[in-house]
Design a protein around this motif. Structure first.
Motif, PDB file in Angstrom:
ATOM      1  N   LYS A  61       5.894  -8.765   1.278  1.00 10.75           N
ATOM      2  CA  LYS A  61       4.732  -8.080   1.885  1.00 10.75           C
ATOM      3  C   LYS A  61       5.194  -6.961   2.821  1.00 10.75           C
ATOM      4  N   ARG A  99       2.304 -15.523 -10.727  1.00  9.28           N
ATOM      5  CA  ARG A  99       2.351 -15.817  -9.295  1.00  9.28           C
ATOM      6  C   ARG A  99       0.978 -16.135  -8.727  1.00  9.28           C
ATOM      7  N   GLU A 102      -4.036 -15.107  -5.657  1.00 10.11           N
ATOM      8  CA  GLU A 102      -3.972 -15.077  -4.191  1.00 10.11           C
ATOM      9  C   GLU A 102      -2.772 -14.262  -3.707  1.00 10.11           C
ATOM     10  N   ASP A 103      -1.624 -14.437  -4.321  1.00 10.51           N
ATOM     11  CA  ASP A 103      -0.448 -13.668  -3.920  1.00 10.51           C
ATOM     12  C   ASP A 103      -0.653 -12.178  -4.205  1.00 10.51           C
ATOM     13  N   ASP A 107      -0.588  -9.124  -1.573  1.00 13.35           N
ATOM     14  CA  ASP A 107       0.246  -7.939  -1.784  1.00 13.35           C
ATOM     15  C   ASP A 107      -0.590  -6.670  -1.642  1.00 13.35           C
TER      16      ASP A 107
END
Length: 132
Positions: A61, A99, A102-103, A107
């Motif tokens: 991130k 992934r 949510e990830d 990002d």
């Protein structure tokens, strides 16, 4: 009556030509946009390569935000390049890596944060070497 029509037409022509930029100015602006976009793409690539080199868990991130931040500081072309590259990267990763949504959403949040001028250090994990 003809006099008023002529005055109105002449006024509109003068107003329009006063606001019109010359072709040289438009070419110069387009060149600046392209230069900013190329520099922004380079900033995004540098952040990606640094992320790969650091290989630090939880730092993705930070590198997303940093790349977008540096690219957007170049100007409208850099911000455009950062948005296009970030969106394409997330589209590819969402389909291929598994992934999760949510990830990907997190990002994209980091991407927007950096692109809008937010400090990338908000996402910097503890222990990440100061080189980055």
């Amino acid at each position: 009556m003809r006099l008023w029509v002529c005055i109105v037409l002449l006024s509109s022509v003068l107003c329009a030509s006063a606001q019109r930029r010359g072709i040289g100015q438009r070419i110069k602006e387009a060149g600046a946009f392209v230069r900013d976009a190329a520099g922004g793409a380079k900033d995004m690539l540098r952040a990606y390569l640094d992320m790969r080199e650091a290989n630090y868990i939880g730092a993705d991130k930070y590198f997303h935000a940093r790349g977008n931040y540096e690219a957007a500081r170049r100007g409208p072309g850099g911000a455009w390049a950062a948005r296009v590259i970030s969106d394409a990267r997330e589209a590819i990763q969402t389909r291929g890596s598994g992934r999760g949504a949510e990830d990907s959403r997190l990002d994209q949040e980091a991407n927007r944060w950096g692109r809008n001028g937010g400090d990338p250090n908000r996402y910097r994990p503890k222990g990440l070497p100061s080189k980055y």
